[in-house]
Enzyme design. Sequence first.
Site, PDB file in Angstrom:
ATOM      1  CE  LYS A  22      51.814  42.833  33.876  1.00 22.27           C
ATOM      2  NZ  LYS A  22      52.946  42.223  33.136  1.00 22.27           N
ATOM      3  CB  ILE A  23      46.798  48.976  36.795  1.00 28.68           C
ATOM      4  CG1 ILE A  23      45.513  48.699  35.999  1.00 28.68           C
ATOM      5  CG2 ILE A  23      46.928  50.470  37.100  1.00 28.68           C
ATOM      6  CD1 ILE A  23      44.238  49.130  36.711  1.00 28.68           C
TER       7      ILE A  23
END
Length: 374
Positions: free
Chosen positions: A140-141
């Site tokens: 997750k970014i």
Amino acid sequence: MTDTLERLADEGVAPWLDDLSRERLAGGWLSRLVSQQGVVGITSNPTIFDRAIGSGPHYDAQIADLARRGVGVAEAARLMTAYDVRWACDILRGVHETSGGVDGRVSIEVDPRLAHDTGATLAEARGLWWLVDRPNLFVKIPATREGLGAISAALAEGISVNVTLIFSLDRYDQVIGAFLDGMEEAHTAGRDLSSIASVASFFVSRVDTETDNRLDKLGSSQAQALRGRAALANARLAYEHFERARAGDRWQALEAAGMRPQRPLWASTGVKDPSFDDTRYVAGLVAPDVVNTMPEATLRAVEDHGEITGDTVHSTYAESQQILDDLDVAGVSYHDVVTTLEDEGVRKFADSWSDLFRTLEKELRAAGTHGPSG
């Protein structure tokens, strides 16, 4: 799978769960959700891990080992969260294989305190991808301006990415652009595009919370009539943007080369206002090729009394745009709402990460170490 979740899946919505803990992993809870109730993915975040690690004995043995080795808090957090995510990936591996790599995904988040540092975010994404070492992982970014470059670069290297904390339509368009940039680079490098996956996590309920607070302060009848309408309108228009991008030349060329669609993922679907139906952000966002990641309470509510009546997105675009226009007329700036939510979202996730560090520091001390704070 229950009838309601089966109907949801039949409409093209993948039901994921927004929760993870070692206690539930060890007790077979996740395995049952997958085998009996049709859950096909998991998302996690620092708040979830802080709550899990701070309660119960399931992490004690690993904490004791980390303490004996003198491991610092930052690395301890990576190792412990990666352990849980790897375990969940293994449980969901069968789903991943039978779905042809579409579902069976588990997400782990980069340190959100790096959200405004492109290079550090990319380095953390690489590290987590290597550490978990599972093909059905999502890293997750956050979809900050600085995060966009890290998203493209990670995808170009073959790292599957869950782009998180999307609130605005403009930012979503930039996320789609970053996705296509990364996939084009991966294609140029000769990578197998079908092995790289991505979802774009569009946050829902927080839009209503922030908007309705502003409407309540205005107090007019016009403002009151708009309560509870912004979040669904915003997400439905995001789906329109997804369809538009998918029909574009760049997307079509990459799909012909084997690229999987970057599916919209509806996040933050737990209802905050008790006057609203507790399934509204699920039943109201039914469309093909999307993910809905739900807290367990929302998943149970959908199973118990959710009414899935078919596609609730495609026929709503004009009405949804009118709602956003009416908000501006009423005195609530859409641009200011979504900007506030992005800034607040990054800050809250960073605060949750700091809370996780404090919990771990306390646990490590109790196990006999005064390791560095990371």
